[in-house]
Design a protein around this motif. Structure first.
Motif, short mmCIF file in Angstrom:
data_model
loop_
_atom_site.label_atom_id
_atom_site.label_comp_id
_atom_site.label_asym_id
_atom_site.label_seq_id
_atom_site.Cartn_x
_atom_site.Cartn_y
_atom_site.Cartn_z
N LYS A 122 3.14 -1.38 -24.35
CA LYS A 122 2.34 -2.52 -23.91
C LYS A 122 1.29 -2.07 -22.90
O LYS A 122 1.61 -1.42 -21.90
CB LYS A 122 3.22 -3.60 -23.28
N ILE A 123 0.05 -2.42 -23.18
CA ILE A 123 -1.07 -2.08 -22.30
C ILE A 123 -1.54 -3.35 -21.62
O ILE A 123 -2.02 -4.27 -22.27
CB ILE A 123 -2.23 -1.45 -23.10
N SER A 124 -1.41 -3.40 -20.30
CA SER A 124 -1.84 -4.58 -19.57
C SER A 124 -2.21 -4.18 -18.14
O SER A 124 -1.97 -3.04 -17.72
CB SER A 124 -0.75 -5.65 -19.55
N SER A 125 -2.77 -5.12 -17.39
CA SER A 125 -3.24 -4.83 -16.03
C SER A 125 -2.07 -4.71 -15.05
O SER A 125 -0.98 -5.25 -15.29
CB SER A 125 -4.17 -5.95 -15.55
N ILE A 126 -2.32 -4.00 -13.95
CA ILE A 126 -1.38 -4.02 -12.84
C ILE A 126 -2.09 -4.64 -11.64
O ILE A 126 -3.33 -4.72 -11.59
CB ILE A 126 -0.83 -2.62 -12.48
N TYR A 127 -1.32 -5.08 -10.65
CA TYR A 127 -1.86 -5.72 -9.46
C TYR A 127 -1.31 -5.00 -8.23
O TYR A 127 -0.12 -4.68 -8.16
CB TYR A 127 -1.48 -7.19 -9.42
N TYR A 128 -2.19 -4.76 -7.27
CA TYR A 128 -1.79 -4.05 -6.05
C TYR A 128 -2.07 -4.94 -4.85
O TYR A 128 -3.16 -5.52 -4.73
CB TYR A 128 -2.57 -2.73 -5.93
N PHE A 129 -1.07 -5.05 -3.97
CA PHE A 129 -1.14 -5.99 -2.85
C PHE A 129 -0.80 -5.30 -1.54
O PHE A 129 -0.13 -4.26 -1.51
CB PHE A 129 -0.14 -7.13 -3.04
N GLN A 130 -1.23 -5.95 -0.45
CA GLN A 130 -0.80 -5.56 0.89
C GLN A 130 -0.28 -6.80 1.59
O GLN A 130 -0.91 -7.87 1.53
CB GLN A 130 -1.96 -4.94 1.68
N PHE A 131 0.87 -6.67 2.24
CA PHE A 131 1.47 -7.82 2.93
C PHE A 131 0.78 -8.06 4.27
O PHE A 131 0.41 -7.12 4.97
CB PHE A 131 2.96 -7.57 3.19
N ASP A 132 0.67 -9.36 4.63
CA ASP A 132 0.24 -9.68 5.99
C ASP A 132 1.47 -10.01 6.82
O ASP A 132 2.61 -9.94 6.34
CB ASP A 132 -0.78 -10.82 6.00
#
Length: 399
Positions: A379-389
């Motif tokens: 499966k080819i799909s997007s990833i998401y990268y986050f930073q916590f506040d």
């Protein structure tokens, strides 16, 4: 004479009994036919999910997601006007239960979804291949996917590729990080395999791996990993551990001198809403990647989240399994429609083959969080990268 009369009597009894049996069989057959005629046709789909047990935190949301997708499909008129019925079987995170369920599935069904865990998927993969049954499950690692080709289809994108991409983003945002340690559970074969692959590419990112640290909560409540990580004097810390392990260790690290949260990046498997709530302060400025974004702006996704919250005391989905399972059911629907398959199976082997070919190298699909595609079962799909506040909110860094 008496003997002859006795014989005649026996013959009459047999004839009467025979007539009764025939009459009963005709009535029974008639009732069965009437029942079959009374029951409208339906497209059936079986899903294996660990609704209870150690992985219930992904199994229950998965069950909710496939049933939600079922309701959406039926509210839109079903498949060519025929309703669908999704049946969820609870594997309880047991490979033995997976094998027991699959024994019946492999005999009669043309496609199924699950298990959602790597051990269960590996346990059932041999039967999937032997019987030629297309199966969407946890084929998110290349080795198990190759072994199950062309029938094993991954329900989520490759975890290893996501981990590598996330570490690349982390390094780009924090170029001064040069020495790192990886924290992973030694009992989780997928985590250890990912750690090994990361080790092979870190040098290409201008980083040096000092060591892979085992995270084991049953040994001194995880403190062995904390001490080992602190003693390493690393610039950065890469977590592959699951949420409970991650929450405990990251909290202890922050208490003991790791003042800059930016030096910590974690896997999608480390995320769980309850862990975030318990460790808000410790997570401040740390990074995490995921395969979905709970704040995604799509209309259909917002409707799903609202419905999920109504059924979960206001809580939002905290795992990509919700979007992945919803997408899997919707892809099955499109497959059935495009192949013009009927509810009743006419040629099991041929239909299995057609479904397998449709999924294994699919066209681009419209998912609930953007487009995706399967290429050789991957499966080819997007990833998401986050930073916590500091409040435990995830701020999107990428995309």
């Amino acid at each position: 004479m008496k003997k002859r009369l006795k014989i005649i009597g026996i013959v009459c009894v047999l004839l009467l009994c025979g007539s009764g049996i025939i009459f009963y069989m005709n009535i029974t057959r008639k009732k069965t036919d009437e029942k079959l005629q009374a029951e409208p046709p339906c497209y059936n789909l079986t899903v294996l999910s660990p609704v209870t047990g150690e992985l219930a935190y992904i199994g229950e949301p998965a069950k909710w997601a496939v049933e939600y997708a079922q309701d959406i499909i039926n509210n839109e008129g079903g498949i060519n006007g025929i309703p669908v019925k999704v049946t969820v079987l609870d594997t309880e995170f047991s490979t033995e239960k997976v094998k027991r369920f699959e024994k019946e599935i492999l005999k009669q069904e043309r496609f199924f979804i699950g298990p959602l865990d790597a051990p269960g998927t590996e346990a059932g993969a041999e039967g999937v291949v032997e019987n030629g049954v297309p199966n969407i499950a946890a084929y998110s690692y290349e080795t198990v996917r190759e072994a199950a080709a062309p029938y094993g289809i991954s329900y989520m994108s490759d975890s290893t590729e996501g981990e590598i991409e996330a570490v690349k983003m982390w390094k780009k945002l924090n170029p001064d990080i040069r020495t790192v340690v990886i924290l992973a559970s030694p009992s989780d074969t997928s985590q250890m395999a990912t750690a090994g692959l990361l080790e092979a590419v870190l040098s290409e990112m201008d980083m040096e791996l000092l060591e892979i640290i085992p995270v084991e909560l049953d040994k001194n409540n995880g403190m062995n990993a904390v001490v080992q990580a602190l003693n390493s004097k690393a610039d950065g810390y890469i977590f592959l551990a699951r949420a409970e392990e991650y929450g405990l260790v990251v909290s202890e690290l922050r208490k003991r001198g790791i003042n800059e949260g930016r030096r910590i990046t974690a896997s999608f498997s480390s995320f769980e809403n309850s862990i975030v709530e318990q460790n808000k302060a410790a997570l401040d400025d740390t990074y995490i990647w995921n395969k979905f974004d709970v704040k995604y702006e799509g209309t259909e996704w917002k409707k799903l989240v609202q419905s999920y919250q109504e059924d979960h005391e206001g809580k939002s989905p905290d795992s990509s399994v919700v979007s992945d399972m919803y997408n899997a059911v919707m892809a099955w629907r499109r497959c059935i429609e495009s192949l013009d398959l009927k509810p009743e199976i006419k040629n099991l082997e041929q239909e299995r083959q057609k479904i397998s070919e449709w999924f294994y190298n699919s066209s681009v699909q419209a998912g609930i969080q953007g487009k995706y595609q399967w290429i050789q079962g991957k499966k080819i799909s997007s990833i998401y990268y986050f930073q916590f506040d500091e409040e435990g909110n995830r701020i999107s860094v990428y995309p």
